[in-house]
Design a protein around this motif. Structure first.
Motif, PDB file in Angstrom:
ATOM      1  N   MET A  36       0.840  -1.209   0.000  1.00 39.34           N
ATOM      2  CA  MET A  36       0.000   0.000   0.000  1.00 39.34           C
ATOM      3  C   MET A  36       0.874   1.258   0.000  1.00 39.34           C
ATOM      4  O   MET A  36       0.545   2.248  -0.650  1.00 39.34           O
ATOM      5  N   SER A  37       2.005   1.207   0.716  1.00 44.03           N
ATOM      6  CA  SER A  37       2.931   2.348   0.744  1.00 44.03           C
ATOM      7  C   SER A  37       3.771   2.433  -0.527  1.00 44.03           C
ATOM      8  O   SER A  37       3.968   3.514  -1.078  1.00 44.03           O
ATOM      9  N   MET A  38       4.288   1.287  -0.980  1.00 43.33           N
ATOM     10  CA  MET A  38       5.152   1.271  -2.166  1.00 43.33           C
ATOM     11  C   MET A  38       4.436   1.803  -3.393  1.00 43.33           C
ATOM     12  O   MET A  38       5.022   2.482  -4.232  1.00 43.33           O
ATOM     13  N   PHE A  39       3.152   1.451  -3.502  1.00 44.15           N
ATOM     14  CA  PHE A  39       2.403   1.800  -4.708  1.00 44.15           C
ATOM     15  C   PHE A  39       1.382   2.916  -4.484  1.00 44.15           C
ATOM     16  O   PHE A  39       0.562   3.185  -5.357  1.00 44.15           O
ATOM     17  N   GLN A  44      -9.923   2.095  -1.367  1.00 48.29           N
ATOM     18  CA  GLN A  44     -10.973   2.384  -2.337  1.00 48.29           C
ATOM     19  C   GLN A  44     -10.546   1.976  -3.748  1.00 48.29           C
ATOM     20  O   GLN A  44     -11.374   1.554  -4.557  1.00 48.29           O
ATOM     21  N   GLU A  45      -9.241   2.086  -4.040  1.00 51.48           N
ATOM     22  CA  GLU A  45      -8.726   1.706  -5.365  1.00 51.48           C
ATOM     23  C   GLU A  45      -8.768   0.195  -5.583  1.00 51.48           C
ATOM     24  O   GLU A  45      -8.732  -0.262  -6.716  1.00 51.48           O
ATOM     25  N   ARG A  68     -10.399  -7.589   1.256  1.00 50.02           N
ATOM     26  CA  ARG A  68     -10.932  -6.231   1.166  1.00 50.02           C
ATOM     27  C   ARG A  68     -11.720  -6.004  -0.125  1.00 50.02           C
ATOM     28  O   ARG A  68     -11.934  -4.870  -0.535  1.00 50.02           O
ATOM     29  N   GLY A  69     -12.103  -7.107  -0.752  1.00 48.59           N
ATOM     30  CA  GLY A  69     -13.002  -6.991  -1.898  1.00 48.59           C
ATOM     31  C   GLY A  69     -12.352  -6.917  -3.255  1.00 48.59           C
ATOM     32  O   GLY A  69     -13.047  -6.742  -4.269  1.00 48.59           O
TER      33      GLY A  69
END
Length: 246
Positions: A36-39, A44-45, A68-69
């Protein structure tokens, strides 16, 4: 022969040609939080999106994104091996890597992990999540030998690629990089993100400007973006390659 049968034969041939042995690989991965940090991703994305992680290694991104869907698929040459074998190899690799880290601590930024023990705990968390997900969703882990991917055109909304391209610039030539990026773009509808943009010595990829120019000439929107992640010193930027809106 159908296209699927041909592709299956090609996949088998590619694996045989690669003649990869389990001893040759290092099965270590990053956590979902690191991704999540690297990219620079937000939850929501992810929701409802088809996402490719390539190469996926022992990362827990697919496992946690699925919860998370998202609809993730991980691809890696290593997935040709048995999951139990990979798990055993990965645990050995973590032990070995942590011993090596003792002498190389100065090449890293420790804000996130605090210590080698902290890093080890996160690497163990990643492989534990990954292996559990591989057992529960084996169809979500596909053996692939880059620069070819066994997926349909624009099968994924987003493709993420961490610590492979650019990182091993000493072993993978510029043609391989270009072919791999174009293949990732082929199977992606919207965007490909690659992290980091430096090699193992921390230097910006030597042919980055050339690659960016070639991609821009093909109509892609290419940018380098600073991220909130830095572990290897100077490795804090990702390459974003966006397709024009359909």
């Amino acid at each position: 022969m159908s296209r699927d049968e041909q592709r299956s034969m090609n996949d088998q041939q590619s694996r045989e040609e690669s003649s990869l042995e389990l001893a040759q690989i290092v099965f270590i991965g990053r956590t979902y939080e690191e991704y999540m940090s690297m990219f620079q991703l937000t939850e929501q994305e992810l929701s409802g999106k088809h996402i490719l992680d390539c190469p996926g290694g022992a990362c827990s991104f697919s496992s946690q994104a699925r919860k998370r869907g998202a609809r993730p698929v991980a691809a890696d040459i290593v997935y040709q091996f048995d999951t139990n074998e990979l798990n055993a190899k990965g645990l050995q690799d973590i032990e070995h890597t942590m011993k090596q880290m003792q002498a190389a601590q100065g090449a890293y930024v420790w804000d996130r992990f605090g210590s080698i023990q902290g890093l080890k705990e996160e690497r163990l968390r990643a492989i534990t999540d990954c292996v559990a997900d591989m057992r529960q969703y084996p169809g979500g882990y596909t053996a692939a030998v880059l620069p070819e991917l066994p997926f349909a055109d624009e099968q994924f909304d987003l493709t993420l690629s961490a610590h492979f391209l650019f990182t091993y610039a000493d072993r993978l030539d510029v043609d391989f990089h270009m072919q791999t990026l174009l293949e990732m773009l082929r199977v992606t509808r919207h965007e490909v993100r690659v992290f980091p943009t430096v090699d193992l010595s921390g230097k910006r990829y030597e042919y980055m400007d050339e690659l960016k120019s070639l991609l821009e000439k093909r109509g892609y929107i290419v940018s380098e973006a600073k991220t909130s992640y830095e572990f290897q010193r100077n490795a804090h930027t990702m390459l974003r390659i966006q397709k024009m809106s359909h």
